[in-house]
Design an enzyme around this catalytic site. Structure first.
Site, PDB file in Angstrom:
ATOM      1  N   VAL A 181       0.838  -1.197   0.000  1.00  0.00           N
ATOM      2  CA  VAL A 181       0.000   0.000   0.000  1.00  0.00           C
ATOM      3  C   VAL A 181       0.874   1.248   0.000  1.00  0.00           C
ATOM      4  O   VAL A 181       1.928   1.293   0.637  1.00  0.00           O
ATOM      5  CB  VAL A 181      -0.954   0.015   1.221  1.00  0.00           C
ATOM      6  CG1 VAL A 181      -1.923  -1.156   1.149  1.00  0.00           C
ATOM      7  CG2 VAL A 181      -0.169  -0.034   2.524  1.00  0.00           C
TER       8      VAL A 181
ATOM      9  N   ASN B 169       0.633  -6.952   7.568  1.00  0.00           N
ATOM     10  CA  ASN B 169       1.986  -6.384   7.446  1.00  0.00           C
ATOM     11  C   ASN B 169       1.871  -4.911   7.061  1.00  0.00           C
ATOM     12  O   ASN B 169       1.234  -4.575   6.065  1.00  0.00           O
ATOM     13  CB  ASN B 169       2.766  -7.156   6.379  1.00  0.00           C
ATOM     14  CG  ASN B 169       4.219  -6.709   6.289  1.00  0.00           C
ATOM     15  OD1 ASN B 169       4.506  -5.563   6.008  1.00  0.00           O
ATOM     16  ND2 ASN B 169       5.128  -7.645   6.510  1.00  0.00           N
TER      17      ASN B 169
ATOM     18  N   VAL C  24       3.769  -2.869   5.638  1.00  0.00           N
ATOM     19  CA  VAL C  24       4.331  -2.496   4.347  1.00  0.00           C
ATOM     20  C   VAL C  24       3.525  -3.105   3.200  1.00  0.00           C
ATOM     21  O   VAL C  24       3.423  -2.510   2.128  1.00  0.00           O
ATOM     22  CB  VAL C  24       5.806  -2.948   4.255  1.00  0.00           C
ATOM     23  CG1 VAL C  24       6.362  -2.715   2.854  1.00  0.00           C
ATOM     24  CG2 VAL C  24       6.646  -2.207   5.286  1.00  0.00           C
ATOM     25  N   GLU C  25       2.928  -4.264   3.427  1.00  0.00           N
ATOM     26  CA  GLU C  25       2.247  -4.971   2.343  1.00  0.00           C
ATOM     27  C   GLU C  25       0.783  -4.540   2.204  1.00  0.00           C
ATOM     28  O   GLU C  25       0.436  -3.769   1.318  1.00  0.00           O
ATOM     29  CB  GLU C  25       2.370  -6.485   2.556  1.00  0.00           C
ATOM     30  CG  GLU C  25       3.826  -6.949   2.498  1.00  0.00           C
ATOM     31  CD  GLU C  25       3.978  -8.435   2.735  1.00  0.00           C
ATOM     32  OE1 GLU C  25       3.256  -9.217   2.102  1.00  0.00           O
ATOM     33  OE2 GLU C  25       4.829  -8.826   3.563  1.00  0.00           O
ATOM     34  N   MET C  26      -0.098  -5.018   3.075  1.00  0.00           N
ATOM     35  CA  MET C  26      -1.514  -4.675   2.967  1.00  0.00           C
ATOM     36  C   MET C  26      -1.985  -3.726   4.070  1.00  0.00           C
ATOM     37  O   MET C  26      -3.030  -3.086   3.933  1.00  0.00           O
ATOM     38  CB  MET C  26      -2.364  -5.937   2.963  1.00  0.00           C
ATOM     39  CG  MET C  26      -2.164  -6.773   1.693  1.00  0.00           C
ATOM     40  SD  MET C  26      -3.037  -8.359   1.792  1.00  0.00           S
ATOM     41  CE  MET C  26      -3.217  -8.773   0.057  1.00  0.00           C
TER      42      MET C  26
END
Length: 461
Positions: A216, A256, A258-260
């Site tokens: 994201v 996470n 950094v991810e979702m």
């Protein structure tokens, strides 16, 4: 007693002791012993566990200045390459021995690499006799057949370290349909922009072909995204093995940052709950409704279907001799010759063990990038020093499509990856002709998904 007499007695005692040791180390296991017990006796007699363990049985001369340095270097290398503790415990308990241990033992026996000459010259009789070699190789073959099965393999390939991918795994079709929707659903991310498929595209070999994936807000992760295809065959998930199942893996990225970047699964379920049609379909399968356990279970069930059978090499193993070319077959023989098939084993040619990157040379010292937390590999989870820089061995299925390579995405091409593996794991510089043949073999591992041979829309190298 005269000094000369004392010396003679001492020599006789030493000779007698060596003779006993020689007889002990050359004894052939009794035919009455069960196969695992025979193998346990062989590795004990040969002294394997003197070096391949965290608690080596060091000889008295390990404390001597010159000899001791040699001994400790050998012990360190042995332990780095293969810790036999688990194998020994499994043998003792009568448990199945893992595929990687089978392949490593088989390879050193076939090559005559172990015990090393400088070991058995000191430890009389520790070299393995032809009779013991035959026992070991038969044990490996029989154990492998029980462990891996042989239903889809032509008779002449029944003892290969690689097996064809299954056409399917038993699944709950209702859960698969839900999992498919969730896998492609961006509502699993905080800003509704990222789905599982964003980093693991099914039209891109199960990856995104980026060194580090974008989460994201365009944030970059710190490790290369592994393929989701055939992930059901991995013994653990993630490079560092922090997830034991596909469901546990599916629970990671949504939370996470950094991810979702979701704060919790409650945030996800609240969004999904607004979709009345989806809720109706979901509760028909999961009576207790939307929650983390059920969401990740559905994704897991879908990912079990992401198999890629019927690669050209699979067809060859099943008996179609025309499925691969002479150069590709030569590449496979080189793949085995250079020990690649001791870690890259089984159905997906990997995914069955943690291995150290940099057995012979320091990979990270040569890399033109600063060390990161992700470079610690399995050590991140265990805090055991031996696990530093160890990673779950990646499977090689569809490898021509899953570039860039390694946990850090530092290798852009298969040529780069093959050369690096030869240098850092084996300490050799492969000639280009051999690199080409190994790469040609690796290209035969591209399989089919839903009956169609995989391709990659980004394929440009």
């Amino acid at each position: 007693m005269k000094k000369s007499t004392k010396l003679m007695v001492a020599l006789l005692v030493i000779v007698a002791a060596l003779a006993v040791t020689y007889r002990l180390m050359n004894r052939v296991p009794s035919a009455d012993l069960e196969a695992n017990a025979q193998m346990q006796q062989i590795i004990t007699d040969a002294g394997c566990l003197r070096c391949h363990t965290s608690n080596p049985d060091l000889p008295f001369y390990a404390n001597m200045p010159v000899a001791g340095k040699i001994v400790m270097e050998d012990v360190s290398k042995a332990y780095r390459a293969f810790d036999m503790t688990r194998m020994a415990a499994d043998l003792k308990a009568g448990n199945p021995v893992d595929q990687v241990a089978l392949a490593k033992v088989e390879k050193v026996i076939l090559d005559g690499k172990m015990p090393q000459p400088k070991y058995y010259l000191v430890h009389w009789g520790s070299s393995i006799s032809d009779t013991k070699k035959e026992l070991v190789l038969n044990w490996v073959k029989n154990h492998r057949m029980r462990l891996m099965g042989d239903a889809n393999v032509a008779p002449e390939f029944i003892n290969e370290p690689i097996r064809p991918i299954a056409d399917s795994i038993s699944v709950d079709v209702r859960k698969v349909l839900l999992g498919d929707m969730l896998y492609h659903d961006t509502r699993l991310s905080a800003d509704n922009t990222v789905s599982c498929a964003s980093c693991h595209g099914l039209d891109m070999g199960g990856v995104d072909n980026k060194q580090y994936s974008e989460g994201v807000g365009g944030q970059l992760g710190g490790v290369n995204a592994p393929t989701v295809y055939n992930a059901a065959y991995n013994f653990v998930q993630f490079w560092d093995g922090r997830a034991g199942t596909l469901a546990e893996q599916a629970a990671g990225p949504p939370l996470n940052p950094v991810e979702m970047a979701c704060e919790s699964f409650d945030q996800i379920t609240a969004k999904l709950a607004e979709d009345k049609d989806f809720v109706k379909a979901f509760t028909e399968v999961y009576s207790d409704g939307l929650n983390e356990k059920n969401i990740t279970d559905a994704i897991q069930e879908f990912e079990k279907t992401l198999l890629t059978p019927n690669s050209r090499f699979d067809l060859y193993l099943k008996g179609d001799k025309n499925a691969i070319t002479a150069d590709e077959l030569a590449g496979y023989e080189l793949f085995k010759k250079y020990d690649c098939a001791t870690c890259h084993v089984g159905e997906i040619l990997g995914g069955q063990s943690y291995e150290l990157i940099g057995v012979q040379h320091d990979y990270f010292a040569d890399r033109a990038a600063e060390m990161t937390e992700e470079d610690n590999g399995r050590f991140k989870q265990t805090k055991i020093e031996r696990d530093r820089h160890r990673f779950k061995v990646p499977g090689l299925r569809n490898v021509e499509l899953t570039y860039p390579y390694f946990h850090d995405g530092s290798m852009k091409t298969m040529d780069d990856a093959v050369r690096a593996m030869a240098k850092y794991q084996l300490g050799i510089d492969l000639p280009q002709q051999e690199v080409d043949k190994i790469v040609s073999f690796l290209r035969t591992l591209t399989g089919q998904y839903k009956g169609q041979t995989l391709t990659n829309k980004n394929m440009s190298i």
